[in-house]
Design a protein around this motif. Sequence first.
Motif, PDB file in Angstrom:
ATOM      1  N   VAL A  17      59.077  13.292  21.427  1.00 15.53           N
ATOM      2  CA  VAL A  17      57.973  12.390  21.742  1.00 15.53           C
ATOM      3  C   VAL A  17      56.735  12.773  20.948  1.00 15.53           C
ATOM      4  CG1 VAL A  17      56.337  11.746  23.537  1.00 15.53           C
ATOM      5  CG2 VAL A  17      58.773  11.745  24.016  1.00 15.53           C
ATOM      6  N   GLU A  18      56.475  14.064  20.907  1.00 15.76           N
ATOM      7  CA  GLU A  18      55.290  14.523  20.194  1.00 15.76           C
ATOM      8  C   GLU A  18      55.373  14.138  18.720  1.00 15.76           C
ATOM      9  OE1 GLU A  18      52.742  18.620  19.603  1.00 15.76           O
ATOM     10  OE2 GLU A  18      54.707  18.645  20.494  1.00 15.76           O
ATOM     11  N   CYS A  19      56.567  14.277  18.159  1.00 11.45           N
ATOM     12  CA  CYS A  19      56.774  13.917  16.761  1.00 11.45           C
ATOM     13  C   CYS A  19      56.549  12.420  16.556  1.00 11.45           C
ATOM     14  CB  CYS A  19      58.188  14.298  16.345  1.00 11.45           C
ATOM     15  SG  CYS A  19      58.543  13.961  14.627  1.00 11.45           S
ATOM     16  N   SER A  20      57.079  11.609  17.446  1.00 12.66           N
ATOM     17  CA  SER A  20      56.879  10.162  17.350  1.00 12.66           C
ATOM     18  C   SER A  20      55.401   9.828  17.420  1.00 12.66           C
ATOM     19  CB  SER A  20      57.613   9.452  18.486  1.00 12.66           C
ATOM     20  OG  SER A  20      58.982   9.741  18.414  1.00 12.66           O
ATOM     21  N   LEU A  21      54.727  10.481  18.324  1.00  9.62           N
ATOM     22  CA  LEU A  21      53.302  10.221  18.475  1.00  9.62           C
ATOM     23  C   LEU A  21      52.562  10.532  17.176  1.00  9.62           C
ATOM     24  CD1 LEU A  21      52.052  11.354  21.977  1.00  9.62           C
ATOM     25  CD2 LEU A  21      51.775   9.151  20.838  1.00  9.62           C
ATOM     26  N   LYS A  22      52.899  11.653  16.564  1.00 10.39           N
ATOM     27  CA  LYS A  22      52.248  12.013  15.310  1.00 10.39           C
ATOM     28  C   LYS A  22      52.536  10.954  14.248  1.00 10.39           C
ATOM     29  CE  LYS A  22      51.388  16.238  12.623  1.00 10.39           C
ATOM     30  NZ  LYS A  22      49.994  15.814  12.452  1.00 10.39           N
ATOM     31  N   ASP A  23      53.744  10.461  14.241  1.00 10.27           N
ATOM     32  CA  ASP A  23      54.100   9.399  13.307  1.00 10.27           C
ATOM     33  C   ASP A  23      53.223   8.172  13.501  1.00 10.27           C
ATOM     34  OD1 ASP A  23      56.014  10.910  12.188  1.00 10.27           O
ATOM     35  OD2 ASP A  23      57.721   9.713  12.847  1.00 10.27           O
ATOM     36  N   VAL A  24      53.193   7.704  14.741  1.00 15.11           N
ATOM     37  CA  VAL A  24      52.460   6.470  15.010  1.00 15.11           C
ATOM     38  C   VAL A  24      50.978   6.658  14.744  1.00 15.11           C
ATOM     39  CG1 VAL A  24      52.112   6.903  17.459  1.00 15.11           C
ATOM     40  CG2 VAL A  24      52.195   4.569  16.627  1.00 15.11           C
ATOM     41  N   LEU A  25      50.481   7.852  15.027  1.00 13.42           N
ATOM     42  CA  LEU A  25      49.064   8.108  14.785  1.00 13.42           C
ATOM     43  C   LEU A  25      48.761   8.131  13.294  1.00 13.42           C
ATOM     44  CD1 LEU A  25      48.246  10.714  17.529  1.00 13.42           C
ATOM     45  CD2 LEU A  25      47.746   8.263  17.469  1.00 13.42           C
ATOM     46  N   ARG A  27      50.154   6.335  11.167  1.00 13.80           N
ATOM     47  CA  ARG A  27      50.212   4.961  10.675  1.00 13.80           C
ATOM     48  C   ARG A  27      49.041   4.125  11.144  1.00 13.80           C
ATOM     49  NH1 ARG A  27      55.126   4.582   8.638  1.00 13.80           N
ATOM     50  NH2 ARG A  27      56.771   5.845   9.492  1.00 13.80           N
ATOM     51  N   ILE A  28      48.814   4.121  12.455  1.00 10.98           N
ATOM     52  CA  ILE A  28      47.815   3.208  13.026  1.00 10.98           C
ATOM     53  C   ILE A  28      46.688   3.965  13.711  1.00 10.98           C
ATOM     54  CG2 ILE A  28      49.486   1.353  13.359  1.00 10.98           C
ATOM     55  CD1 ILE A  28      49.459   2.222  16.350  1.00 10.98           C
ATOM     56  N   GLY A  29      46.593   5.261  13.443  1.00 12.72           N
ATOM     57  CA  GLY A  29      45.595   6.081  14.112  1.00 12.72           C
ATOM     58  C   GLY A  29      44.237   6.070  13.433  1.00 12.72           C
TER      59      GLY A  29
ATOM     60  N   GLY B  29      40.539   8.433  20.053  1.00 11.24           N
ATOM     61  CA  GLY B  29      41.044   7.920  18.784  1.00 11.24           C
ATOM     62  C   GLY B  29      40.899   8.879  17.629  1.00 11.24           C
ATOM     63  N   LEU B  35      47.432  14.081  20.811  1.00 11.80           N
ATOM     64  CA  LEU B  35      48.478  15.101  20.694  1.00 11.80           C
ATOM     65  C   LEU B  35      48.274  16.219  21.708  1.00 11.80           C
ATOM     66  CD1 LEU B  35      48.851  15.296  16.813  1.00 11.80           C
ATOM     67  CD2 LEU B  35      50.344  14.163  18.482  1.00 11.80           C
ATOM     68  N   ALA B  38      49.387  14.913  25.036  1.00 15.29           N
ATOM     69  CA  ALA B  38      50.851  14.887  25.060  1.00 15.29           C
ATOM     70  C   ALA B  38      51.425  16.287  25.251  1.00 15.29           C
ATOM     71  CB  ALA B  38      51.383  14.272  23.764  1.00 15.29           C
ATOM     72  N   ALA B 106      54.754   6.141  22.055  1.00 15.50           N
ATOM     73  CA  ALA B 106      55.745   6.998  21.408  1.00 15.50           C
ATOM     74  C   ALA B 106      57.095   6.299  21.342  1.00 15.50           C
ATOM     75  CB  ALA B 106      55.863   8.321  22.157  1.00 15.50           C
ATOM     76  N   TRP B 108      57.579   3.120  21.268  1.00 12.70           N
ATOM     77  CA  TRP B 108      57.469   2.073  20.245  1.00 12.70           C
ATOM     78  C   TRP B 108      57.677   2.683  18.863  1.00 12.70           C
ATOM     79  CZ3 TRP B 108      54.445   1.410  15.963  1.00 12.70           C
ATOM     80  CH2 TRP B 108      54.494   0.145  15.370  1.00 12.70           C
ATOM     81  N   ALA B 109      57.042   3.806  18.621  1.00 10.54           N
ATOM     82  CA  ALA B 109      57.170   4.452  17.318  1.00 10.54           C
ATOM     83  C   ALA B 109      58.621   4.827  17.050  1.00 10.54           C
ATOM     84  CB  ALA B 109      56.289   5.698  17.272  1.00 10.54           C
ATOM     85  N   GLU B 110      59.235   5.400  18.064  1.00  9.64           N
ATOM     86  CA  GLU B 110      60.635   5.804  17.935  1.00  9.64           C
ATOM     87  C   GLU B 110      61.509   4.612  17.543  1.00  9.64           C
ATOM     88  OE1 GLU B 110      63.376   8.682  17.803  1.00  9.64           O
ATOM     89  OE2 GLU B 110      61.379   9.056  18.637  1.00  9.64           O
ATOM     90  N   ARG B 113      60.322   3.091  13.820  1.00  9.05           N
ATOM     91  CA  ARG B 113      60.089   3.996  12.706  1.00  9.05           C
ATOM     92  C   ARG B 113      60.900   3.601  11.466  1.00  9.05           C
ATOM     93  NH1 ARG B 113      60.460  10.303  13.285  1.00  9.05           N
ATOM     94  NH2 ARG B 113      60.538   9.642  15.440  1.00  9.05           N
ATOM     95  N   ARG B 120      57.855  -0.196   4.022  1.00  6.73           N
ATOM     96  CA  ARG B 120      57.003   0.498   3.048  1.00  6.73           C
ATOM     97  C   ARG B 120      57.712   0.639   1.713  1.00  6.73           C
ATOM     98  NH1 ARG B 120      53.417   5.455   5.337  1.00  6.73           N
ATOM     99  NH2 ARG B 120      52.136   4.207   6.735  1.00  6.73           N
TER     100      ARG B 120
END
Lengths: 129, 129
Positions: A17-25, A27-29, B29, B35, B38, B106, B108-110, B113, B120
Motif C-alpha cells: 500500500v505504501e508503495c502504491s501511495l508513493k506511486d500515485v503521489l 503522479r498526481i501529488g 498535499g 506517507l 500511512a 492506494a 486506485w493506484a494499484e 498503475r 506514458r
Amino acid sequence: MSDRHTDVTMTARFSAVECSLKDVLDRIGDKWSILVVAALAREPVRFRALQRSIDGISQRMLTLTLQRLERDGLLTRTVIDMRPPRVEYALTATGQSLTIPLRSLADWAEEHRGTITASRAAWDSQHSS
Amino acid sequence: MSDRHTDVTMTARFSAVECSLKDVLDRIGDKWSILVVAALAREPVRFRALQRSIDGISQRMLTLTLQRLERDGLLTRTVIDMRPPRVEYALTATGQSLTIPLRSLADWAEEHRGTITASRAAWDSQHSS
DNA sequence: CGGCATCCGCCGGGATACTG
DNA sequence: CAGTATCCCGGCGGATGCCG
C-alpha cells in the motif's frame, strides 16, 4: 504462530500500500493535478473555462498539468476546428475512476475541517511562549 | 426549470468539493504527510523506525512533517522517559479516519498503475519526433 | 535515540510577452 | 481562444554538524 503469520501478511500488504501511495503521489501529488481532475469530473471543459474555475492556477501550470495528465491517460484533448479555436478536455475512464477516491478525500476534509482548525488554534496558543 | 435548478445545485456542491479538496491538499498535499500517516496506520511507531520505513525521507523533513501533523491533530507525540530516549508517534482518531480515503487512493493506484505506465510509454514514443 | 540549527542547491511555478 | 517561450524568484527539502 497464527498471530505471527497474520502479522507478516499484514506487514507485506501494508508495504504494498505504501508503495502504491508513493506511486500515485508521484503522479498526481503536485499542486494542481488533483484540482484539474476534480474540475473535469462532471463534464468536458474548455481551456479558459478550466483556468477560470480553478482558483489561482496560471496559464503555464494549467498547460503543463494538462499535458502530464494526458500523457498518463487520465484525460483526452480534443481540438474542435473553428474560429475562435476551441479545445475540450475530458476525463478518460481511468481519469473518471480517480474521481471516486478523490470524492472520499474531499468528504473527509469536509468532515474534519473544523476539528483540524480547532486543533491548530489550540496548538498555536500553547506554543506561543 | 427543474433541470436548471438541478444544475445549479450540483454546481454548488461541486464548488464545495473543489474547495474541500484545496483545503485537504494545502494540509496534507506536501511531499511526505500522506506517507507518514500511512506508515502509522497500523500501530504507533518510533522516530527512527519511521525514518527507516519511509523510503528517502530526511531527518529534517520527518521532524517537520510530524510537527505539522501533530499541530493539525492527526497524530500524538509521546515521550517515554528512558535511556536511550524513546518517542512514539500514533495516529489520533482523526488521523486514523484519514487512512480510509488513503486506502481508496492506494487501491486506485494499484489498479491503474499498469494502464498509466503503458499510456506514458505510448505518449513518449509518439512524441519523440 | 530523537531531535534542532544552519547553509544552500534546485526546481516548481508565477509573471510577462509573443504566436497561430 | 489556446497555447509557447523566457525570465526569475521563493521556498521545499537535502546535507551536514551539534546537543540532551
